[in-house]
Design a protein around this motif. Structure first.
Motif, PDB file in Angstrom:
ATOM      1  N   ASP A  25      -7.177   4.686  -1.848  1.00  0.00           N
ATOM      2  CA  ASP A  25      -6.710   3.321  -2.061  1.00  0.00           C
ATOM      3  C   ASP A  25      -5.291   3.145  -1.832  1.00  0.00           C
ATOM      4  OD1 ASP A  25      -9.437   2.860  -3.150  1.00  0.00           O
ATOM      5  OD2 ASP A  25      -8.751   3.029  -5.235  1.00  0.00           O
ATOM      6  N   ALA A  26      -4.486   4.276  -2.086  1.00  0.00           N
ATOM      7  CA  ALA A  26      -3.128   4.209  -1.955  1.00  0.00           C
ATOM      8  C   ALA A  26      -2.988   3.811  -0.226  1.00  0.00           C
ATOM      9  CB  ALA A  26      -2.305   5.329  -2.496  1.00  0.00           C
ATOM     10  N   GLN A  27      -3.592   4.684   0.304  1.00  0.00           N
ATOM     11  CA  GLN A  27      -3.242   4.618   1.725  1.00  0.00           C
ATOM     12  C   GLN A  27      -3.719   3.068   2.452  1.00  0.00           C
ATOM     13  OE1 GLN A  27      -5.095   7.955   3.760  1.00  0.00           O
ATOM     14  NE2 GLN A  27      -4.552   6.750   5.977  1.00  0.00           N
ATOM     15  N   SER A  28      -4.946   2.662   1.840  1.00  0.00           N
ATOM     16  CA  SER A  28      -5.373   1.441   2.112  1.00  0.00           C
ATOM     17  C   SER A  28      -4.370   0.481   1.871  1.00  0.00           C
ATOM     18  CB  SER A  28      -6.532   0.825   1.478  1.00  0.00           C
ATOM     19  OG  SER A  28      -6.920  -0.375   1.617  1.00  0.00           O
ATOM     20  N   SER A  29      -3.598   0.210   0.273  1.00  0.00           N
ATOM     21  CA  SER A  29      -2.604  -0.505   0.020  1.00  0.00           C
ATOM     22  C   SER A  29      -1.435  -0.733   0.912  1.00  0.00           C
ATOM     23  CB  SER A  29      -2.191  -0.387  -1.232  1.00  0.00           C
ATOM     24  OG  SER A  29      -3.162  -0.756  -2.299  1.00  0.00           O
ATOM     25  N   PHE A  30      -0.910   0.718   1.246  1.00  0.00           N
ATOM     26  CA  PHE A  30       0.117   0.803   2.119  1.00  0.00           C
ATOM     27  C   PHE A  30       0.012   0.375   3.510  1.00  0.00           C
ATOM     28  CE2 PHE A  30       0.957   4.389  -0.926  1.00  0.00           C
ATOM     29  CZ  PHE A  30       1.909   3.745  -1.686  1.00  0.00           C
TER      30      PHE A  30
END
Length: 158
Positions: A25-30
């Motif tokens: 999820d973090a990678q997607s947001s970044f």
């Protein structure tokens, strides 16, 4: 652009996901932040994207590859190269020291990134030292300062 599509909002969402252990999820947001980021904001999205990818067991280079050509040569683009293993600690610190005007702020960031990479490499003692240096800069207005404090609290007396 609605608030949810602004780079800072996406970065905050990514950082929250990162610290909750939700690395995909973090990678997607970044990545979404990188898609809408200004030239000044882009390196930060890529630094965190690379960190989240590595923490999630993925190749950080492939995560940021499509954005690399958009980076300027200025700080903090060097930190992207560092997080990808293309630059050593001494060169990162030297890059942070290139501008006396923002020295304390850049060092706060650099020391935090050094700490993050040390954690990713399984070196908690080194990470603790770098996070302490980040806090010692006194750059309280920076996320990296607060995150360094958080990391130090998590590391405790490992």
């Amino acid at each position: 652009v609605q608030e949810g599509g602004k780079p800072n909002t996406l970065m905050d969402t990514g950082m929250a996901s990162y610290y909750l252990g939700k690395y995909d999820d973090a990678q997607s947001s970044f990545a979404r932040a990188a898609d809408v980021a200004s030239a000044e904001e882009l390196p930060y999205a890529l630094i965190w994207m690379a960190t989240a990818a590595r923490k999630g067991g993925r190749d950080p280079g492939s995560a940021v590859r499509k954005y690399r050509s958009q980076l300027s040569g200025d700080w903090p683009a060097e930190a992207v190269a560092f997080m990808l293993g293309e630059m050593d600690a001494d060169k990162l610190i030297a890059a942070a020291k290139r501008n006396d005007k923002d020295l304390k702020l850049r060092l706060c960031e650099a020391y935090f990134y050094l700490g993050q990479k040390a954690l990713l490499e399984g070196k908690p003692k080194d990470a603790k030292s770098w996070f302490a240096k980040s806090v010692e800069t006194g750059a309280v207005m920076y996320r990296e300062y607060a995150f360094s404090q958080h990391e130090l609290a998590k590391l405790g007396d490992f």
